[in-house]
Enzyme design. Sequence first.
Site, PDB file in Angstrom:
ATOM      1  N   LYS A 136       0.835  -1.198   0.000  1.00 36.75           N
ATOM      2  CA  LYS A 136       0.000   0.000   0.000  1.00 36.75           C
ATOM      3  C   LYS A 136       0.880   1.262   0.000  1.00 36.75           C
ATOM      4  O   LYS A 136       0.542   2.264  -0.635  1.00 36.75           O
ATOM      5  CB  LYS A 136      -0.906  -0.004   1.233  1.00 36.75           C
ATOM      6  CG  LYS A 136      -1.763   1.259   1.372  1.00 36.75           C
ATOM      7  CD  LYS A 136      -2.693   1.171   2.575  1.00 36.75           C
ATOM      8  CE  LYS A 136      -3.535   2.440   2.705  1.00 36.75           C
ATOM      9  NZ  LYS A 136      -4.499   2.362   3.820  1.00 36.75           N
ATOM     10  N   HIS A 273     -11.727 -30.136 -32.813  1.00 34.25           N
ATOM     11  CA  HIS A 273     -12.542 -28.961 -32.477  1.00 34.25           C
ATOM     12  C   HIS A 273     -13.485 -29.231 -31.308  1.00 34.25           C
ATOM     13  O   HIS A 273     -14.659 -28.876 -31.329  1.00 34.25           O
ATOM     14  CB  HIS A 273     -13.317 -28.478 -33.702  1.00 34.25           C
ATOM     15  CG  HIS A 273     -12.431 -28.141 -34.857  1.00 34.25           C
ATOM     16  ND1 HIS A 273     -11.428 -27.204 -34.787  1.00 34.25           N
ATOM     17  CD2 HIS A 273     -12.384 -28.643 -36.124  1.00 34.25           C
ATOM     18  CE1 HIS A 273     -10.804 -27.122 -35.949  1.00 34.25           C
ATOM     19  NE2 HIS A 273     -11.355 -27.997 -36.770  1.00 34.25           N
TER      20      HIS A 273
END
Length: 511
Positions: A136, A273
């Site tokens: 932070k 596929h």
Amino acid sequence: MKRRALMSVSNKQGITEFAKGLIENDYEIISTGGTLKALQQQGISVIPVNEVTGFPEILDGRVKTLHPFIHGGLLAKRENELHRQELDKYNITPIDMVVVNLYPFKETLNKQTASKEDIIENIDIGGPSMLRAAAKNYQSVTVIVDPNDYEDVLQGVKGGEVTLEKRQQLAAKVFQHTASYDALITQYFTKGIGEAFPKSYTMTYEKVQTLRYGENPHQAAAFYQQPISEAGSLASSKQLHGKELSYNNIQDANAALEILAEYDEPAAVAVKHMNPCGIGVADNLSNAFQQAYEADSTSIFGGIVACNQVIDEATAEKMSNIFLEIVIAPGFTEEALEILTKKKNIRLLELEVRAEKPALEHKYTSVKGGMLIQTIDNKRITASDLHVVTNRKPSEDEVNQLIFAWKAVKHVKSNAIVLAKDNRTVGIGAGQMNRIGAAKIAIEQAAEQAAGAVMASDAFFPMPDTVEAAAKAGITAIIQPGGSKRDQDSVDVCNEHGIAMVYTSIRHFKH
């Protein structure tokens, strides 16, 4: 005044060398527990944390860094006059660098022998607090959670200062790390209370590789895996030969593995596929692969094959005669490897594959602005689950073929129809907008093999037209969920042509 670095690491890789480098560049080190001892054993001057806080470690080390002298030193904004005054007022020394990696919670979960107490004790509290505080305040504090960053940071220190850009990158890595850490803990507790769909659903994955591209060359992509190891997952495979997998390779390979998990006997699954183009089972793998190949010898070209037995010489010889993108198996004999590795472009993956037992797992599908989550479709049936609805009952062989086809149709995009005969698929109709359309494709693909075959449908027949097409093609038995308002129309057509039909009362839509 010397700059100050706080070190507390579970993974001590490179920590000694890094600490020495900092000291050589006018840093002093404060540390805790095992890290303190490890550094002192190497003759490094270290200040114990309890000398900084004036308070001993308590509760078996559960509380040691949760103190204003630590977090005040981490969170103070150096450019803020009020903050500087408060640091002076309370005799708090700023901390310029935090080097922390957390208790090994993931590693503990991955241990088969880990007790519940072991798991709970490896939930880090002070570590994430220090990391988050330092991240932070990245404008003033350098924070390191990954030992791989030691060298870059040390170079920055030697140059006078770690750049703001680098500190921000390190802060981002910290929040990624702590979010992932917390997600694993969340998953552990949520699983423990048996909650399938909590109010907030938190997931975390670890990057395996950046892919060359996604489904198409203009799309970027990467492959991630679950942090907790899972036997039988593609991410746990060992690649023995060939170039890196592509996005589409991974999709198709995963589909092949999902299908293969349905079968206990020697089986080979060919996928193209994300739809099966051939499935075969037999008394040995060579024959099973031959079955899968003959199911659709055209579509298997350039496809992916997954097998649940070790690839032997005979099977490898057959595989070498066609172009395959990937072969997945629990292993390869030396003879098989010698044959298949002669093909430059084939990928060979070694992976434990086995029939899956039903379990409460989730499937995720992203949608714009959200995600759909559902349990895995792992419902299996046996002959005792079938409900005969026609005048003629299926023979024992037909029942076996119906169940074989039912396992296959579950993995075909809806609307789906599968024809099977002699332990292999002979026709597959996938992804059509209506059921008769899927049936026509499957029947056309099967050609003369349709006569005497069985048919599986992933959902009920809304009209009798699919059954009429099946009768015309010479299909002898049909398996479907049942449940249409016009079920009887299809049953009547079956009775008219002597076709056996069974219901499963289970639907297998796959979108």
